[in-house]
Motif scaffolding. Structure first.
Motif, short mmCIF file in Angstrom:
data_model
loop_
_atom_site.label_atom_id
_atom_site.label_comp_id
_atom_site.label_asym_id
_atom_site.label_seq_id
_atom_site.Cartn_x
_atom_site.Cartn_y
_atom_site.Cartn_z
N GLN A 1 7.92 15.66 0.17
CA GLN A 1 6.50 15.86 -0.13
C GLN A 1 6.23 15.67 -1.62
O GLN A 1 5.20 15.09 -2.00
N PHE A 2 7.12 16.15 -2.46
CA PHE A 2 6.97 15.96 -3.90
C PHE A 2 7.09 14.48 -4.25
O PHE A 2 6.25 13.91 -4.97
N PHE A 3 8.12 13.84 -3.74
CA PHE A 3 8.41 12.45 -4.08
C PHE A 3 7.28 11.52 -3.65
O PHE A 3 6.82 10.68 -4.43
N PHE A 4 6.82 11.65 -2.42
CA PHE A 4 5.80 10.73 -1.92
C PHE A 4 4.39 11.07 -2.41
O PHE A 4 3.46 10.29 -2.17
N ALA A 5 4.24 12.19 -3.09
CA ALA A 5 2.95 12.49 -3.72
C ALA A 5 2.75 11.67 -4.99
O ALA A 5 1.62 11.54 -5.47
N ASP B 1 21.40 -0.60 12.39
CA ASP B 1 20.10 -0.88 12.99
C ASP B 1 19.24 -1.65 11.98
O ASP B 1 18.73 -1.08 11.01
N GLU B 2 19.09 -2.95 12.20
CA GLU B 2 18.34 -3.78 11.25
C GLU B 2 16.87 -3.39 11.19
O GLU B 2 16.25 -3.40 10.12
N GLU B 3 16.29 -3.04 12.33
CA GLU B 3 14.89 -2.63 12.37
C GLU B 3 14.66 -1.40 11.49
O GLU B 3 13.69 -1.35 10.72
N PHE B 4 15.55 -0.42 11.56
CA PHE B 4 15.42 0.79 10.75
C PHE B 4 15.56 0.47 9.27
O PHE B 4 14.83 1.01 8.43
N SER B 5 16.48 -0.41 8.93
CA SER B 5 16.72 -0.74 7.51
C SER B 5 15.53 -1.42 6.88
O SER B 5 15.35 -1.36 5.65
N LEU B 6 14.69 -2.10 7.68
CA LEU B 6 13.53 -2.82 7.14
C LEU B 6 12.28 -1.93 7.05
O LEU B 6 11.27 -2.36 6.50
N LEU B 7 12.36 -0.72 7.57
CA LEU B 7 11.21 0.18 7.51
C LEU B 7 10.93 0.61 6.07
O LEU B 7 11.86 0.76 5.27
N PRO B 8 9.64 0.80 5.71
CA PRO B 8 9.33 1.41 4.42
C PRO B 8 9.98 2.79 4.33
O PRO B 8 10.18 3.46 5.36
N THR B 9 10.29 3.24 3.14
CA THR B 9 11.00 4.50 2.96
C THR B 9 10.29 5.67 3.62
O THR B 9 10.93 6.51 4.27
N HIS B 10 8.99 5.74 3.48
CA HIS B 10 8.27 6.91 4.03
C HIS B 10 8.36 6.93 5.56
O HIS B 10 8.37 8.01 6.17
N GLU B 11 8.45 5.78 6.21
CA GLU B 11 8.56 5.74 7.67
C GLU B 11 9.96 6.18 8.13
O GLU B 11 10.10 6.76 9.21
N GLU C 1 0.81 -1.22 0.00
CA GLU C 1 0.00 0.00 0.00
C GLU C 1 0.84 1.27 0.00
O GLU C 1 0.52 2.23 -0.69
N ASN C 2 1.92 1.30 0.78
CA ASN C 2 2.68 2.53 0.95
C ASN C 2 4.04 2.49 0.27
O ASN C 2 5.02 3.02 0.78
N ASN C 3 4.09 1.84 -0.88
CA ASN C 3 5.33 1.80 -1.65
C ASN C 3 5.64 3.16 -2.26
O ASN C 3 4.74 3.96 -2.53
N SER C 4 6.92 3.39 -2.52
CA SER C 4 7.33 4.58 -3.26
C SER C 4 7.74 4.18 -4.66
O SER C 4 8.00 2.99 -4.93
#
Length: 610
Positions: A525-529, A492-502, A364-367
Motif C-alpha cells: 500500500q505504501f509502495f503503490f501510493a 508462467d510466462e503470462e504471470f511474468s508479463l503482468l504489471p507489478t500491481h496485478e 498508466e499503472n506503472n510503479s
C-alpha cells in the motif's frame, strides 16, 4: 368509460342487445376515436417509487454519463431527449425520458462527479487503505489557470493500483505558496492528511526547487512538507527527464533537427499551392507523398515521428527547396549541407531508444521501480553506445561516401559531436536519476524472481526511517509464504508479463487471511501510493483540451470539473455497465430525481454551451 359522463344506456327492454346497439352507434364510435387520439395524463408522469421510475431515472443518469464519456455537448441532449421519445415511442421508459441540456449538466456536476469522488473516498475507508499519493500540475485555458489533483492508492480487492481525479480548480496564480495551500486544503477536505505519503509533479523549480530540493526552498514540495508536518516523498516526472535529456543534449549539435522539423512543417501545413508543388516533386523523385508532421518540445513522443517523416520525404524536400529561388534561409542551409541527412539518421537512431522507454514509462499503472528500471536501461544503452562509439549502418554508409568525396574534416567533426552527444545525455540522466535511486530497495517488489529476506529487510528499514511501522518478525514469516507463491509461477510466462500491481493483487487474492500478509500489504500500500510519473495529469489536460474548445468556450470551471472527473474516474466503465451501476444505487437515483442538483437551488449560475 369512453362516453362522456351523463350518458345513459338502458338494458331493461332488450338486455345485451341494447348495449350492443349503443356500441354500434355514431356517438359511441366518435367517443372511442377521441379517446384513442388523446394521451392520458399518466403518460407524462411516473408513479413514484415504481420500477419504471427507477428505469427512467437510471436512463437519464446514464445518458449524462454517455454525453461526457464520448465528448458530446450538453446542448446535444436537447435533441437526444426528444429523439428517444420519438424513436422508441412504444417504450414506457422512453415516453417518460426527459433530460435536455440543462438537466444533463446538472446531473453531471451535482450527482455523477461528486459521487465518483465520494465513492473513491469510501473505497479507501472501507478497504482500510493506509496510504495515498497525489499528483498535480497547472495548465492554461486562455487567461484561466487550472490545477487538477489526482490521488493514487492500492486496492487489491478492486483491481490493484487506482488513480482518481478528486479536484479541479482555478487558481489566481501558480506560485509555490498558492499551489501548496491548494493541495493542503484539498487533502484535508477529503480526510486524506494522515494517509498522504508522496507528492508527484514535473521537475520545474516551482515544484521541487531544482536538483537539490532544499528543505528551506521556495517550492511546492518543501512548503507542503511544512504545512502538513509530514516526511513526504517527492517524485519528479521521469518522462520529462528523458524528454529534456535528449532535447538539451541535441541543442549543442551543429544542426538543430527540432527546429528544422517545425519550420518545414509550418512552411507547408496551411498552404495548398506549396503542398501540391511538393507532390509533383515526390512524383519526380519517386517518393510517396506523406503529410509532414509537427513537433512540440512539450510533447514527449512527437520528435521521433517527425524525424521519421522527414527522412521518408528527404529527397523530395531537398529537390523542392533547392529548386526555389528564395526558400527560407535556415531550410536552404539545411539542405545545402552535405551532413544534414547523416544528422537526421543518427537522431533517428538515438530517439528510438528514448521513444520506446518514454512509452514504457508513461503506462498508466506503472510503479516507481518499473520506471527506475526503464531509466537504468536507457542509461546502460547510452553508456554502451558511447564506449563502442556506436553509429547505425546507415550513418556509417553515408559517412563513408562523404569521406570518399573528400569530406574527412566534416566527418571527423560529426563523430566528435556524436561522442559528446552521448556524454551529455549520460550526465543529464545521472544527475536527475539520483532521487529515483532511493527506491532501489523496492526492486524485489516486481516479483520477477523469488525475493530474499536481505532485500526485504532493506525495504523495511527504509519504511521505518519514514515512520512506517512494520513488524519484521511477522514480515519474515510472510515473505516465506510469498516465496512459495512466486516459485509456483516462475515458469508462467503470462504471470511474468503482468504489471507489478496485478501480481500483488493475485497474491493477496490467494492468501488465506490478513494474518498471512498484513505486513506485506502495508508495504504494498505504501509502495503503490507513490505515483511514478505525472503522465496521468497530462492525460487530464488532453481530455480538457478536447472538451474546452473554441466551440465550447462558455463552459465554467465547475462544469469542466464535472466533465473531466466523471470519465476519468469511471474510465474503465462502459455506458451499459454504468446503467446497471446506477440502477442498483438508490442514493444516486434519489439525487438524480431531486431538484437539489440544479445550480439555481444554490444561487449558482449554470453555464452550458449553446
Amino acid at each position: 368509460m369512453v362516453c362522456k359522463s351523463g350518458t345513459y344506456v338502458s338494458v331493461a327492454n332488450k338486455g345485451i342487445a341494447d348495449l350492443q346497439h349503443h356500441v354500434n352507434s355514431q356517438k359511441h364510435t366518435q367517443a372511442v376515436r377521441g379517446e384513442s387520439s388523446s394521451m392520458k395524463l399518466t403518460t407524462f408522469f411516473v408513479k413514484k417509487g415504481s420500477k419504471t421510475e427507477e428505469a427512467v431515472t437510471a436512463a437519464e443518469g446514464t445518458y449524462a454519463f454517455h454525453t461526457v464519456k464520448h465528448h458530446n455537448s450538453f446542448s446535444s441532449m436537447d435533441c437526444s431527449s426528444a429523439l428517444v421519445k420519438k424513436a422508441f415511442f412504444d417504450s414506457e421508459v422512453a415516453k417518460k425520458f426527459c433530460s435536455a441540456g440543462t438537466k444533463t449538466e446538472a446531473i453531471v456536476n451535482s450527482v455523477l462527479a461528486p459521487h465518483s469522488v465520494n465513492a473513491t473516498l469510501k473505497n479507501i475507508e472501507e478497504n482500510a487503505t493506509a496510504y495515498c499519493g497525489i499528483s498535480t500540475d497547472g495548465s492554461n485555458h486562455t487567461s484561466t489557470k487550472v490545477f487538477p489533483i489526482i490521488i493514487q492508492y492500492f486496492d487489491w480487492k478492486n483491481g490493484g493500483l487506482q488513480s482518481k481525479l478528486i479536484e479541479f480548480k482555478e487558481t489566481p496564480n501558480e506560485t509555490a505558496d498558492t499551489i501548496a495551500n491548494y493541495v493542503k486544503e484539498t487533502i484535508e477536505k477529503n480526510g486524506l492528511s494522515e494517509k498522504l505519503v508522496a507528492f508527484t509533479g514535473d521537475n520545474c523549480n516551482t515544484n521541487f526547487g531544482g536538483l537539490r530540493r532544499s528543505e528551506e526552498g521556495n517550492n511546492v514540495f518543501a512548503k507542503l512538507k511544512k504545512l502538513l508536518q509530514k516526511n513526504l516523498i517527492g517524485v519528479g516526472c521521469p518522462a520529462h527527464i528523458l524528454n529534456n535529456c535528449v532535447h538539451q543534449a541535441a541543442e549543442r549539435m551543429n544542426i538543430d533537427i527540432e527546429n528544422i522539423i517545425c519550420k518545414i512543417y509550418h512552411y507547408f501545413h496551411i498552404y495548398t499551392v506549396r503542398t501540391e508543388q511538393l507532390k509533383e516533386y515526390c512524383d519526380f523523385v519517386e517518393v510517396e507523398y506523406r503529410n509532414l508532421l509537427s513537433h512540440s518540445k512539450t510533447r514527449w513522443l512527437s520528435l521521433l515521428p517527425g524525424i521519421t517523416r522527414l527522412i521518408q520525404m528527404f529527397p523530395a524536400l531537398k529537390s523542392f527547396f533547392l529548386s526555389h529561388d528564395k526558400p527560407p534561409t535556415v531550410i536552404r542551409h539545411f539542405f545545402e549541407n552535405e551532413m544534414s541527412e547523416i544528422y537526421l539518421w543518427h537522431m533517428h537512431s538515438l530517439m528510438n531508444v528514448f521513444h520506446t522507454h518514454i512509452q514504457a514509462i508513461e503506462r498508466e499503472n506503472n510503479s516507481v521501480v518499473e520506471v527506475l528500471e526503464s531509466l537504468e536501461s536507457v542509461h546502460a544503452m547510452l553508456v554502451e553506445r558511447k564506449s563502442q562509439k556506436f553509429m547505425s549502418l546507415k550513418v556509417k554508409g553515408l559517412l563513408a561516401k562523404l569521406r570518399t568525396d573528400g569530406h574527412d574534416e566534416e566527418c571527423d567533426k560529426f563523430c566528435a559531436e556524436v561522442d559528446n552527444l552521448y556524454g551529455r545525455c549520460i550526465d543529464y540522466i545521472e544527475k536527475w536519476m539520483k532521487p529515483m535511486e532511493d527506491f532501489s530497495c523496492f526492486k524485489w517488489i516486481t516479483l520477477s524472481k523469488s525475493p530474499c529476506w536481505s532485500e526485504v529487510d532493506q525495504c523495511v528499514q527504509y519504511l521505518v526511517d519514514k515512520g512506517i511501522e512494520i513488524d519484521d518478525v511477522k514480515c519474515f514469516d510472510q515473505v516465506c509464504n510469498l516465496k512459495k507463491f512466486v516459485d509456483n509461477y516462475k515458469n508462467d510466462e503470462e504471470f511474468s508479463l503482468l504489471p507489478t500491481h496485478e501480481k500483488w493483487t493475485r497474491y493477496f487474492g490467494t492468501s488465506k487471511n490478513i494474518d498471512f500478509h498484513s505486513e506485506l500489504l502495508r508495504i504494498a500500500q505504501f509502495f503503490f501510493a507513490i505515483s511514478s510519473h505525472n503522465a496521468n495529469v497530462e492525460r487530464v489536460f488532453s481530455l480538457m483540451q478536447s472538451q474546452w474548445s473554441k466551440e465550447r468556450n462558455k463552459l465554467s470551471v465547475e462544469t469542466m470539473k464535472g466533465i473531466l472527473t466523471v470519465p476519468y474516474n469511471f474510465r474503465n466503465t462502459s455506458c451499459t455497465d454504468f446503467y446497471s451501476y446506477i440502477l442498483n444505487n438508490q442514493d444516486m437515483l434519489k439525487r438524480i430525481k431531486s431538484s437539489e442538483k440544479y445550480a439555481w437551488r444554490h444561487g449558482q449560475e449554470s453555464k452550458t454551451e449553446k
